[in-house]
Write a protein that holds these residues in place. Structure first.
Motif: not given
Length: 107
Positions: A73-90
């Motif tokens: 889910d983190v990877r998919n959010n990053a790949a689809h520009g949903k950068y606010d859905q996870y943090t640096q710590s995640d």
């Protein structure tokens, strides 16, 4: 990437490593991923079907299966520009877990 605060690129790259590892694990354990017609698609499958096949094949626990879902889910959010859905710590946690998982599973 993480040391320079490129969490988004790091998440995509770590997710790619996870996907590649799951594919290698399928080969190692003789687990095939098939599509609806029964054709084997292990070499082109994405994280979710690889993860499900490995869990159903009893290669790893339900807890590991759930963790893979989270990191996918983190990877998919990053790949689809949903950068606010996870943090640096995640992403840092993802990196630690995937490194440990790869070492454990491919040893």
């Amino acid at each position: 990437l993480l040391e320079n605060d490129y969490k988004d690129a790091a998440a995509v790259l770590i997710g790619s490593v996870l996907e590649s590892t799951l594919r290698k694990m399928c080969r190692k354990h003789g687990v095939d991923v098939t599509n609806k017609t029964g054709a084997i698609i292990t070499d082109t499958a994405t994280i979710a079907p690889l993860n499900d096949a490995l869990y159903k094949g009893k290669v790893y626990s339900k807890l590991a299966h759930k963790k893979v879902i989270v990191w996918a889910d983190v990877r998919n959010n990053a790949a689809h520009g949903k950068y606010d859905q996870y943090t640096q710590s995640d992403v840092e946690d993802m990196d630690k877990w995937v490194r440990s998982f790869v070492t454990e599973q491919l040893a």
